[in-house]
Design a protein around this motif. Structure first.
Motif, PDB file in Angstrom:
ATOM      1  N   GLY A   4       0.781  -1.229   0.000  1.00 58.43           N
ATOM      2  CA  GLY A   4       0.000   0.000   0.000  1.00 58.43           C
ATOM      3  C   GLY A   4       0.810   1.276   0.000  1.00 58.43           C
ATOM      4  O   GLY A   4       0.520   2.184   0.750  1.00 58.43           O
ATOM      5  N   ARG A   5       1.857   1.368  -0.826  1.00 51.46           N
ATOM      6  CA  ARG A   5       2.713   2.550  -0.865  1.00 51.46           C
ATOM      7  C   ARG A   5       2.005   3.750  -1.458  1.00 51.46           C
ATOM      8  O   ARG A   5       1.073   3.638  -2.221  1.00 51.46           O
ATOM      9  CB  ARG A   5       3.953   2.311  -1.751  1.00 51.46           C
ATOM     10  CG  ARG A   5       4.931   1.393  -1.201  1.00 51.46           C
ATOM     11  CD  ARG A   5       6.235   1.400  -1.988  1.00 51.46           C
ATOM     12  NE  ARG A   5       6.085   1.029  -3.371  1.00 51.46           N
ATOM     13  CZ  ARG A   5       6.299   1.877  -4.388  1.00 51.46           C
ATOM     14  NH1 ARG A   5       6.646   3.100  -4.191  1.00 51.46           N
ATOM     15  NH2 ARG A   5       6.180   1.467  -5.625  1.00 51.46           N
ATOM     16  N   ASN A   6       2.526   4.921  -1.116  1.00 51.46           N
ATOM     17  CA  ASN A   6       2.204   6.198  -1.735  1.00 51.46           C
ATOM     18  C   ASN A   6       0.758   6.636  -1.619  1.00 51.46           C
ATOM     19  O   ASN A   6       0.255   7.358  -2.467  1.00 51.46           O
ATOM     20  CB  ASN A   6       2.623   6.200  -3.213  1.00 51.46           C
ATOM     21  CG  ASN A   6       4.115   6.089  -3.364  1.00 51.46           C
ATOM     22  OD1 ASN A   6       4.868   6.552  -2.512  1.00 51.46           O
ATOM     23  ND2 ASN A   6       4.551   5.462  -4.440  1.00 51.46           N
ATOM     24  N   ASN A   7       0.064   6.229  -0.600  1.00 49.16           N
ATOM     25  CA  ASN A   7      -1.292   6.730  -0.371  1.00 49.16           C
ATOM     26  C   ASN A   7      -1.208   7.942   0.529  1.00 49.16           C
ATOM     27  O   ASN A   7      -0.656   7.877   1.605  1.00 49.16           O
ATOM     28  CB  ASN A   7      -2.179   5.665   0.272  1.00 49.16           C
ATOM     29  CG  ASN A   7      -2.454   4.529  -0.672  1.00 49.16           C
ATOM     30  OD1 ASN A   7      -2.441   4.712  -1.888  1.00 49.16           O
ATOM     31  ND2 ASN A   7      -2.678   3.347  -0.137  1.00 49.16           N
ATOM     32  N   ILE A   9      -2.439  10.736   3.113  1.00 47.84           N
ATOM     33  CA  ILE A   9      -3.427  10.762   4.188  1.00 47.84           C
ATOM     34  C   ILE A   9      -4.013  12.156   4.364  1.00 47.84           C
ATOM     35  O   ILE A   9      -4.734  12.401   5.303  1.00 47.84           O
ATOM     36  CB  ILE A   9      -2.825  10.259   5.520  1.00 47.84           C
ATOM     37  CG1 ILE A   9      -1.714  11.176   5.994  1.00 47.84           C
ATOM     38  CG2 ILE A   9      -2.379   8.837   5.416  1.00 47.84           C
ATOM     39  CD1 ILE A   9      -1.297  10.935   7.408  1.00 47.84           C
ATOM     40  N   LYS A  25       1.417   8.420  11.439  1.00 49.34           N
ATOM     41  CA  LYS A  25       0.936   9.172  10.277  1.00 49.34           C
ATOM     42  C   LYS A  25       1.939  10.259   9.879  1.00 49.34           C
ATOM     43  O   LYS A  25       2.143  10.528   8.699  1.00 49.34           O
ATOM     44  CB  LYS A  25      -0.439   9.766  10.557  1.00 49.34           C
ATOM     45  CG  LYS A  25      -1.527   8.712  10.537  1.00 49.34           C
ATOM     46  CD  LYS A  25      -2.886   9.315  10.823  1.00 49.34           C
ATOM     47  CE  LYS A  25      -3.953   8.252  10.736  1.00 49.34           C
ATOM     48  NZ  LYS A  25      -5.300   8.807  10.907  1.00 49.34           N
ATOM     49  N   LEU A  28       4.722   8.648   7.982  1.00 51.36           N
ATOM     50  CA  LEU A  28       4.277   8.391   6.613  1.00 51.36           C
ATOM     51  C   LEU A  28       4.346   9.656   5.776  1.00 51.36           C
ATOM     52  O   LEU A  28       4.845   9.644   4.650  1.00 51.36           O
ATOM     53  CB  LEU A  28       2.852   7.825   6.606  1.00 51.36           C
ATOM     54  CG  LEU A  28       2.263   7.538   5.223  1.00 51.36           C
ATOM     55  CD1 LEU A  28       3.081   6.495   4.481  1.00 51.36           C
ATOM     56  CD2 LEU A  28       0.810   7.099   5.352  1.00 51.36           C
ATOM     57  N   ASN A  32       6.695  10.398   2.465  1.00 53.32           N
ATOM     58  CA  ASN A  32       6.036  10.633   1.183  1.00 53.32           C
ATOM     59  C   ASN A  32       6.296  12.001   0.584  1.00 53.32           C
ATOM     60  O   ASN A  32       5.827  12.289  -0.508  1.00 53.32           O
ATOM     61  CB  ASN A  32       4.522  10.422   1.317  1.00 53.32           C
ATOM     62  CG  ASN A  32       4.167   8.958   1.412  1.00 53.32           C
ATOM     63  OD1 ASN A  32       4.955   8.096   1.049  1.00 53.32           O
ATOM     64  ND2 ASN A  32       2.984   8.659   1.897  1.00 53.32           N
ATOM     65  N   GLU A  97       3.789   1.922   5.560  1.00 48.47           N
ATOM     66  CA  GLU A  97       3.454   1.949   4.137  1.00 48.47           C
ATOM     67  C   GLU A  97       2.169   2.709   3.874  1.00 48.47           C
ATOM     68  O   GLU A  97       2.025   3.325   2.836  1.00 48.47           O
ATOM     69  CB  GLU A  97       3.336   0.518   3.589  1.00 48.47           C
ATOM     70  CG  GLU A  97       4.622  -0.279   3.650  1.00 48.47           C
ATOM     71  CD  GLU A  97       5.673   0.177   2.656  1.00 48.47           C
ATOM     72  OE1 GLU A  97       5.321   0.880   1.690  1.00 48.47           O
ATOM     73  OE2 GLU A  97       6.848  -0.173   2.837  1.00 48.47           O
ATOM     74  N   ASP A  98       1.230   2.640   4.817  1.00 48.12           N
ATOM     75  CA  ASP A  98      -0.047   3.320   4.653  1.00 48.12           C
ATOM     76  C   ASP A  98      -0.650   3.511   6.039  1.00 48.12           C
ATOM     77  O   ASP A  98      -0.351   2.751   6.961  1.00 48.12           O
ATOM     78  CB  ASP A  98      -0.991   2.478   3.774  1.00 48.12           C
ATOM     79  CG  ASP A  98      -2.197   3.254   3.274  1.00 48.12           C
ATOM     80  OD1 ASP A  98      -2.233   4.492   3.451  1.00 48.12           O
ATOM     81  OD2 ASP A  98      -3.106   2.625   2.703  1.00 48.12           O
ATOM     82  N   THR A 105      -0.611   0.003   7.741  1.00 47.02           N
ATOM     83  CA  THR A 105       0.045  -1.121   7.096  1.00 47.02           C
ATOM     84  C   THR A 105       1.537  -0.907   7.275  1.00 47.02           C
ATOM     85  O   THR A 105       2.063   0.148   6.906  1.00 47.02           O
ATOM     86  CB  THR A 105      -0.316  -1.201   5.598  1.00 47.02           C
ATOM     87  OG1 THR A 105      -1.729  -1.349   5.477  1.00 47.02           O
ATOM     88  CG2 THR A 105       0.383  -2.373   4.933  1.00 47.02           C
ATOM     89  N   THR A 149      -1.095  -5.339   8.972  1.00 47.26           N
ATOM     90  CA  THR A 149      -1.904  -4.187   9.346  1.00 47.26           C
ATOM     91  C   THR A 149      -2.144  -4.251  10.846  1.00 47.26           C
ATOM     92  O   THR A 149      -2.483  -5.318  11.373  1.00 47.26           O
ATOM     93  CB  THR A 149      -3.235  -4.184   8.579  1.00 47.26           C
ATOM     94  OG1 THR A 149      -2.937  -4.152   7.175  1.00 47.26           O
ATOM     95  CG2 THR A 149      -4.078  -2.973   8.927  1.00 47.26           C
TER      96      THR A 149
END
Length: 170
Positions: A4-7, A9, A25, A28, A32, A97-98, A105, A149
């Protein structure tokens, strides 16, 4: 890869979330985006930007902020991954990752030793879990293909360990 990369938030509501949720978060977000801020006063703060800042005193190319999650007793949470040493091995090291709501994740990150750059087995003597006394032998990290997760509200703390380049896109 399934992690689940590059999502992004951005816009996610952060109401009534705990400290661990916010820190993960933030990690992340830092991973990113490219941000060019000066270091803050705490060289191992999980909020330190840009990525690479934990490699104090000089910044390096990095794509990951490796961290550990701590339970209410202050002990590291760990997950099992398929090791290049053979078999399943525990690691308390992760890359986010997410993140969504108060879940994330995480990619399990394999520990690497100081001498030869080989994976360090952190397996305890009875091969049932993590041996905390072996953690000081870890100086670097390698990515694994193992992801999980987790509910971040189940943890009491986050300890950021090192910014490193895991060559996530390779």
């Amino acid at each position: 890869m399934g992690c689940g990369r590059n999502n992004n938030i951005g816009g996610t509501s952060h109401h009534h979330e705990g400290c661990v949720c916010e820190v993960v978060k933030t990690i992340l977000d830092i991973q990113n985006q490219a941000v060019n801020d000066d270091c803050d006063g705490c060289g191992t703060s999980c909020f330190l930007e840009p990525l690479g800042g934990l490699a104090f005193p000089s910044r390096q190319q990095a794509d990951t902020r490796v961290f550990m999650l701590l339970n209410t007793n202050g002990l590291p949470f760990f997950a099992w991954y398929k090791s290049k040493l053979g078999g399943m091995h525990p690691s308390p090291f992760f890359r986010v990752e997410d993140a969504f709501d108060c879940c994330a994740t995480l990619r399990v990150v394999a520990p690497v030793d100081m001498s030869e750059g080989d994976e360090v087995s952190l397996l305890n003597e009875d091969e049932t879990g993590l041996s905390l006394c072996l953690i000081p032998d870890v100086c670097d990290f390698k990515k694994t293909e193992t992801c999980l997760t987790v509910d971040l509200s189940a943890f009491a703390g986050v300890q950021c360990i090192k910014d490193t380049n895991l060559h996530i896109c390779d």
